[in-house]
Design a protein around this motif. Sequence first.
Motif, mmCIF file in Angstrom:
data_model
loop_
_atom_site.group_PDB
_atom_site.id
_atom_site.type_symbol
_atom_site.label_atom_id
_atom_site.label_comp_id
_atom_site.label_asym_id
_atom_site.label_seq_id
_atom_site.Cartn_x
_atom_site.Cartn_y
_atom_site.Cartn_z
ATOM 1 N N GLN A 9 8.686 57.467 31.732
ATOM 2 C CA GLN A 9 8.613 57.573 30.275
ATOM 3 C C GLN A 9 9.735 58.484 29.742
ATOM 4 O O GLN A 9 10.352 59.240 30.473
ATOM 5 C CB GLN A 9 7.239 58.049 29.798
ATOM 6 C CG GLN A 9 6.064 57.253 30.381
ATOM 7 C CD GLN A 9 6.078 55.773 30.020
ATOM 8 O OE1 GLN A 9 6.257 55.413 28.875
ATOM 9 N NE2 GLN A 9 5.889 54.911 31.009
ATOM 10 N N LYS A 65 1.865 64.349 29.483
ATOM 11 C CA LYS A 65 0.578 63.751 29.142
ATOM 12 C C LYS A 65 0.668 62.223 29.240
ATOM 13 O O LYS A 65 -0.289 61.553 29.618
ATOM 14 C CB LYS A 65 0.180 64.135 27.710
ATOM 15 C CG LYS A 65 -0.111 65.611 27.483
ATOM 16 C CD LYS A 65 -0.434 65.862 26.021
ATOM 17 C CE LYS A 65 -0.596 67.351 25.715
ATOM 18 N NZ LYS A 65 -1.788 67.922 26.348
ATOM 19 N N GLU A 66 1.832 61.704 28.891
ATOM 20 C CA GLU A 66 2.016 60.258 28.808
ATOM 21 C C GLU A 66 2.126 59.594 30.171
ATOM 22 O O GLU A 66 1.682 58.458 30.355
ATOM 23 C CB GLU A 66 3.267 59.953 27.984
ATOM 24 C CG GLU A 66 3.465 58.493 27.661
ATOM 25 C CD GLU A 66 4.714 58.239 26.843
ATOM 26 O OE1 GLU A 66 4.853 57.121 26.327
ATOM 27 O OE2 GLU A 66 5.542 59.165 26.704
ATOM 28 N N ASN A 67 2.712 60.279 31.160
ATOM 29 C CA ASN A 67 2.994 59.599 32.428
ATOM 30 C C ASN A 67 2.104 60.014 33.591
ATOM 31 O O ASN A 67 2.234 59.480 34.688
ATOM 32 C CB ASN A 67 4.462 59.771 32.819
ATOM 33 C CG ASN A 67 4.806 61.176 33.307
ATOM 34 O OD1 ASN A 67 3.950 61.996 33.614
ATOM 35 N ND2 ASN A 67 6.100 61.469 33.381
ATOM 36 N N GLN A 163 4.568 62.756 22.004
ATOM 37 C CA GLN A 163 3.563 63.003 23.019
ATOM 38 C C GLN A 163 2.571 61.853 23.045
ATOM 39 O O GLN A 163 2.349 61.176 22.053
ATOM 40 C CB GLN A 163 2.810 64.299 22.739
ATOM 41 C CG GLN A 163 3.689 65.543 22.811
ATOM 42 C CD GLN A 163 2.874 66.802 22.601
ATOM 43 O OE1 GLN A 163 1.697 66.831 22.879
ATOM 44 N NE2 GLN A 163 3.526 67.839 22.109
ATOM 45 N N ALA A 164 1.959 61.674 24.216
ATOM 46 C CA ALA A 164 0.992 60.577 24.362
ATOM 47 C C ALA A 164 -0.185 60.743 23.426
ATOM 48 O O ALA A 164 -0.729 59.767 22.901
ATOM 49 C CB ALA A 164 0.510 60.515 25.807
ATOM 50 N N ASN A 165 -0.595 61.995 23.156
ATOM 51 C CA ASN A 165 -1.780 62.199 22.327
ATOM 52 C C ASN A 165 -1.488 62.157 20.838
ATOM 53 O O ASN A 165 -2.357 62.435 20.013
ATOM 54 C CB ASN A 165 -2.458 63.533 22.671
ATOM 55 C CG ASN A 165 -1.555 64.723 22.408
ATOM 56 O OD1 ASN A 165 -0.410 64.564 21.999
ATOM 57 N ND2 ASN A 165 -2.077 65.922 22.657
#
Length: 309
Positions: A9, A65-67, A163-165
């Motif tokens: 990512q 957080k994403e990967n 960020q993923a969140n």
Amino acid sequence: MKVFLSWSQQRSKLVAHYLKEWLPYIMQSIKPWFSPEDIHRGEQWFNAINKGISESTTGIICLTKENKDKPWILFESGALFKGIDKSRLFTLLIDIEPSELIGNPLYHFNHTRLIKEDLLKLIKDLNQLSDEPRDAGILTKMFETFWPDFEERLKEIFASTKQANEDVADSNPDPQALMLENILQAVTNVDKAVSKITQAQDQKSIDVRKMIELETQLEEQRLMAVNMRDKSIKSSLFGLSPVISENEFRLLVDQLRTLLQNRNISFKEVKSNPEFWYKELQTFSGWLLTFNFNDFLKALDWLIGDKSN
């Protein structure tokens, strides 16, 4: 000392990229390996990754957080764990806390938070592992000199990535990445199957034919991952597969024939319930993931109509 930089990512990639540039300023003996720059044109991508891992003495896994749950980051981490002493494998927590990794296979690794104190400790650990360690005082001085540059670059990276969140949906997911993640998941499944057989039986009583079959499947799926890197994806994973050439169709037919014959499955049995067998056979051979259901049906019809069978 060769250090493999594992990423997945965009945010992770940008941090890994900057580490490749930044680390040699602190430690001249360090040689970071970063796939976008260290895989040469014309070189087989997947083989180059494996070579990079096997030649590295240390690994840094750039986690976000994403990967953290992505098959690719877990695949590379597993390969590094097998090939490198666990004391030489570090996770760099870019935007994530150790507590967020509970239940994750990477939870028990040597975590480094992306703050000045932790990063300095990582640099000192790398220096101790080096065959040509730098004087501790000079090392710290060089770190202090170049830390502001690193900190500034981090701010730019965080500002330019999400960020993923943050719940930002990607309306156009990369079908090639989606396909590759499925193939890597299939590779992981075969690895687990091999491990179960090894653990369940005494070494002398292992079914050699079964082991060879599983190893062959694993190699097939690795080769398909290489091919996916170079293949032009023309539609989404959930739509049509890339238009296949005559040679690719012949390859599909030959591989499908071999797969069914080796398992004593008749062509007509598969034809009676093609949806089931299309999914079922993917668990045996990941290469089938690169062909859509229509390709599968055409190959099956060709086999049923082939009088040589």
